[in-house]
Design a protein around this motif. Structure first.
Motif, PDB file in Angstrom:
ATOM      1  N   HIS A  73       0.809  -1.212   0.000  1.00 34.19           N
ATOM      2  CA  HIS A  73       0.000   0.000   0.000  1.00 34.19           C
ATOM      3  C   HIS A  73       0.847   1.268   0.000  1.00 34.19           C
TER       4      HIS A  73
ATOM      5  N   ASP B 266      -6.734  -2.938   6.559  1.00 31.38           N
ATOM      6  CA  ASP B 266      -5.937  -3.420   5.436  1.00 31.38           C
ATOM      7  C   ASP B 266      -4.605  -2.684   5.282  1.00 31.38           C
TER       8      ASP B 266
ATOM      9  N   ASP C  87      -4.016   0.310   4.411  1.00 30.08           N
ATOM     10  CA  ASP C  87      -4.018   1.133   3.201  1.00 30.08           C
ATOM     11  C   ASP C  87      -3.670   2.572   3.574  1.00 30.08           C
TER      12      ASP C  87
ATOM     13  N   ARG D 172      -5.649   5.435   1.629  1.00 29.84           N
ATOM     14  CA  ARG D 172      -6.995   5.698   2.152  1.00 29.84           C
ATOM     15  C   ARG D 172      -6.912   6.390   3.514  1.00 29.84           C
TER      16      ARG D 172
ATOM     17  N   SER E 106      -6.406   4.667  -3.578  1.00 29.14           N
ATOM     18  CA  SER E 106      -6.296   3.651  -2.535  1.00 29.14           C
ATOM     19  C   SER E 106      -5.235   2.650  -2.954  1.00 29.14           C
ATOM     20  N   GLY E 107      -5.019   1.684  -2.109  1.00 30.94           N
ATOM     21  CA  GLY E 107      -3.987   0.707  -2.388  1.00 30.94           C
ATOM     22  C   GLY E 107      -4.189  -0.056  -3.672  1.00 30.94           C
TER      23      GLY E 107
END
Length: 500
Positions: free
Chosen positions: A109, A340, A342, A345, A426-427
């Motif tokens: 990420h 996650d 990320d 995000r 995002s990732g």
């Protein structure tokens, strides 16, 4: 486009060299000079540039290298004070597997620099051997980490003496809670010896390029004054960074006001901890005068937006931190919004929450990027480390986003790429990641390890260990009862507010 692992240049359709400070540049070539950026100039190659958006890698200024996430452990919805014990609901595992899978998730990420406040020891081996496994995982995955050896000597169950808290719990869980959570104090000299041993190991094995060893006092409520004073002296003597939590929840605020009526930040300053070597995680309940002193002393604050939301800790006064001149960095704390890691995000969530309302601007895009990428490397590698920009001689930490996916409706050719990043990145948009000039992620795959295989092995071992030991199920039920008991005690002020 796919780079070779040791390419000497990167071509991109757009470059955000210093997002928010300099406009995006179209059709650029970024030369790589070993571990640093070389000449950056318009590309002169024939044909269109690859549809990639280049921007600086992010930094995670506060984390713990936990691979199993909160909801997996049955801890979703718990406030911090009853959430923390749930981290021990699963048995210890191979520390290399745990660290490598955690680091890989962050790297995919776009995180190049990652803080590890190592508060969850896997156990089963000598501490230095465990730290070695974590350091090797960082090397193999391709990230740089700050490794803060967790240090504490009190208050294992709540913000009070363990015996006093146990007496307030239902009798049926006291023995189990005492066995698992009560602190067994370790002499400060032995804790410092452990930090020194880890630092020697890192140096002797040539892992210093990937690992910076730090002192990691867990927080003032978990560390007695003599231990904190000794850490402050040792940091001055060695120059070693210090990483600790501060004022994460309202109950920690209550404890601080009761036990340090002259001000907890002034206490840290009086004992010599407040310095540019210090990173303070959270400061969610810090007051303006405290933030002003933190800024004056040059310490860094790691704000953990999603973690504070997920653990119901509050919303950090980030706008006030900026007004007071604090150096503020982004932390994920193992609790990104979708669990996650990320970082893209997380950056956008923090911006949405703190940029201001209506026509008022409390946080600029440039300040956001300092928060997400610029200040965090100091927390990881020390006060002299920089990051967050793409410039000749700067560390070659780079994220390339897939523009076709990021701008998938592509109606106009004059849309600012930074606005696309802030609106939707995002990732899943990460195409490649370079750390120190080396390609470490390509097409969503970490190149240094076989992440899916390591994760499958870790899950298989964990499931087998849980099946072989039914006591973990009983411990989870005990933790549910403990959470029920702690709630009223904190709400009614029966824990942590008495100085007796």
């Amino acid at each position: 486009m796919s780079l070779a692992p040791h390419s000497d240049a990167v071509d991109c359709a757009w470059l955000l060299a210093e997002p928010g400070l300099r406009p995006a540049q179209a059709g650029m070539r970024i030369a790589l000079d070993g571990e640093r950026f070389g000449v950056i100039a318009p590309r002169d190659a024939a044909g269109p540039a690859p549809r990639l958006l280049a921007l600086p890698a992010r930094a995670n200024a506060h984390d713990h290298a936990r691979t199993f996430r909160s909801a997996t452990l049955g801890a979703f919805g718990q406030p911090l004070e009853s959430w923390l014990p749930f981290l021990g609901t699963v048995p210890g595992m191979d520390p290399y597997l745990c660290a490598a899978t955690s680091f890989a998730r962050s790297l995919r990420h776009g995180v190049a620099n990652l803080m590890v406040h190592y508060t969850r020891v896997q156990g089963g081996m000598d501490y230095v051997d465990e730290a070695r496994a974590v350091a090797r995982a960082a090397r193999d995955v391709g990230v740089r980490i700050g490794f803060a050896v967790a240090m504490r000597d009190r208050h294992g169950i709540a913000y009070d003496d363990d015996a006093a808290v146990l007496a307030l719990l239902r009798p049926g869980i006291r023995d189990a809670v005492a066995r698992r959570l009560a602190v067994q104090p370790v002499e400060p000299a032995l804790q410092f010896a452990q930090v020194d041993a880890v630092a020697r190991m890192v140096e002797e094995e040539g892992l210093g390029v990937h690992v910076t060893v730090q002192y990691g006092p867990t927080a003032v409520q978990w560390c007695g004054t003599p231990l904190l004073e000794a850490i402050a002296r040792a940091s001055v003597d060695t120059g070693r960074p210090v990483h600790m939590h501060l004022l994460e929840t309202r109950y920690q605020r209550d404890w601080a006001d009761a036990h340090h009526p002259g001000g907890i930040v002034r206490f840290l300053d009086a004992i010599g901890l407040l310095s540019p070597r210090l990173t303070l995680a959270h400061c969610t309940w810090a007051r303006p005068d405290e933030l002003a002193l933190i800024a004056e002393r040059g310490a860094t604050i790691a704000v953990n937006t999603s973690s504070n939301l997920g653990l119901q800790s509050g919303i950090a006064p980030l706008a006030e931190m900026l007004r007071q001149g604090c150096r503020v960095a982004m932390g994920l704390d193992g609790m990104a919004f979708d669990e996650d890691d990320d970082a893209l995000r997380e950056m956008r969530l923090a911006y949405a929450l703190h940029r201001g309302w209506g026509y008022e601007r409390a946080m600029t895009p440039a300040q956001l990027w300092s928060f997400a990428a610029g200040h965090g490397p100091r927390s990881v590698g020390g006060a002299l480390v920089s990051g967050g920009r793409i410039a000749t001689s700067a560390p070659a930490d780079l994220v390339l986003l897939d523009l076709e996916a990021l701008d998938d409706d592509a109606l106009f050719d004059d849309i600012d790429p930074l606005e696309l990043v802030l609106a939707r990145a995002s990732g899943r948009h990460v195409a490649q990641v370079l750390v120190g000039g080396r390609l470490v992620v390509d097409a969503g795959r970490v190149l240094g390890i076989d992440e899916p295989a390591l994760r499958a092995e870790l899950l298989a071992r964990m499931r087998a260990a849980l099946a072989a030991d039914p006591s973990h199920a009983q411990w989870r039920r005990t933790l549910g009862a403990l959470a029920e008991d702690l709630g009223p005690l904190y709400r009614e002020g029966r824990i942590g507010r008495c100085c007796g």
